[in-house]
Enzyme design. Sequence first.
Site, mmCIF file in Angstrom:
data_model
loop_
_atom_site.group_PDB
_atom_site.id
_atom_site.type_symbol
_atom_site.label_atom_id
_atom_site.label_comp_id
_atom_site.label_asym_id
_atom_site.label_seq_id
_atom_site.Cartn_x
_atom_site.Cartn_y
_atom_site.Cartn_z
ATOM 1 N N CYS A 1 -0.330 4.218 2.774
ATOM 2 C CA CYS A 1 -0.641 3.903 3.399
ATOM 3 C C CYS A 1 0.184 3.057 4.130
ATOM 4 O O CYS A 1 0.893 2.646 3.829
ATOM 5 C CB CYS A 1 -1.508 4.453 4.386
ATOM 6 N N SER A 2 -0.676 2.130 4.766
ATOM 7 C CA SER A 2 -0.676 0.931 5.093
ATOM 8 C C SER A 2 -1.806 -0.060 5.118
ATOM 9 O O SER A 2 -2.134 -1.108 5.960
ATOM 10 C CB SER A 2 0.272 0.656 6.956
ATOM 11 N N CYS A 3 -2.927 -0.295 4.605
ATOM 12 C CA CYS A 3 -3.422 -0.997 4.185
ATOM 13 C C CYS A 3 -3.055 -2.165 3.692
ATOM 14 O O CYS A 3 -2.126 -2.777 3.389
ATOM 15 C CB CYS A 3 -4.408 -0.244 2.992
ATOM 16 N N CYS B 1 1.221 -1.744 -0.046
ATOM 17 C CA CYS B 1 0.195 0.145 -0.376
ATOM 18 C C CYS B 1 1.002 1.121 0.325
ATOM 19 O O CYS B 1 1.524 1.877 1.317
ATOM 20 C CB CYS B 1 -0.526 0.274 1.326
#
Lengths: 101, 212
Positions: B117-119, B114
């Site tokens: 962000c940090s999906c 991602c």
Amino acid sequence: MSDQEVAPAFTAGQHVQVKTGDPPGHIRTPTFLRGKSGVIEQLHGVYRNPEDLAFGGQGFPKMPLYLVRFSQTEVWDNYDGSPKDSVLADIYQHWLEPGAE
Amino acid sequence: MTEEHDHSGNPPQPDEDRLAATEFEILERALRELLIEKGVFTADDIRIAVEAMDRKDPANGSKVVAHAWVDDAYRARLLDDSKAAIEELGIDVGPAPNLVVLENTATLQHVVVCTLCSCYPRTLLGMPPSWYKSREYRGRVVVEPRAVLREFGTELADDVEIKVVDSTADMRYLVLPARPDGTDGLSEAELADLVTRDSLIGVTQPNAPSGG
């Protein structure tokens, strides 16, 4: 199709181009893909618009969301890998326009 | 604890909670305290929710992969409607965003990132590893995936196609690695033991079966 939902305009295999521009706000279209040409891999469905949801809105009308495939050699000038390699990302329809084959 | 004890001349690492709180941490604390005070939820409710998230484990993903390796009809259902197929195994994925399973083969390697962000498929695998959230991984894997995979010990032949999948929006991705050679005689549980968290993200292959 209701006014709460935008109809899909693209189908799998169709060439598209990501719009350019850098509007303020909660944008889910990565900068490195803006202006790049790709191919629709699949339609995921219609989802509430995150650009509106992020600021307390309800995200309507829902927008079609696609998985779009970009050739790595199209994205990076000096890509060091197989010409078959690609990068795929989920892009909302309002960020896409028809592209050249 | 004294500050003066010996660190062999090395400076002590500052405690995380001695760093100034960020604006968002202050905002979270204020909102949380207000909601508790108003009786919307209790501190205990928050702890229970955090514990439920912490209980999610990459073993859920390993179980799904091992079942797909031994049951072709299941694999087809998993690729077609991932969330429904995962729930078939009694795994609760909760009110998750949609999950998409990406099938690796001998000539195709999917890698998930991602960049924004940090999906991550947290409702299935739990919390993402810290490297997954790092700027380094997020920035580099889309530009030079082969070099990044090499740093994970994964050497791909030049003719293997790499698809880096950037989960930028409402979908979460899980890699279905190719079944390793030499695993014909293994049980489903033994197969699941070969499937590591990193192979579910696509930066490594599953472990090879131990000789014997």
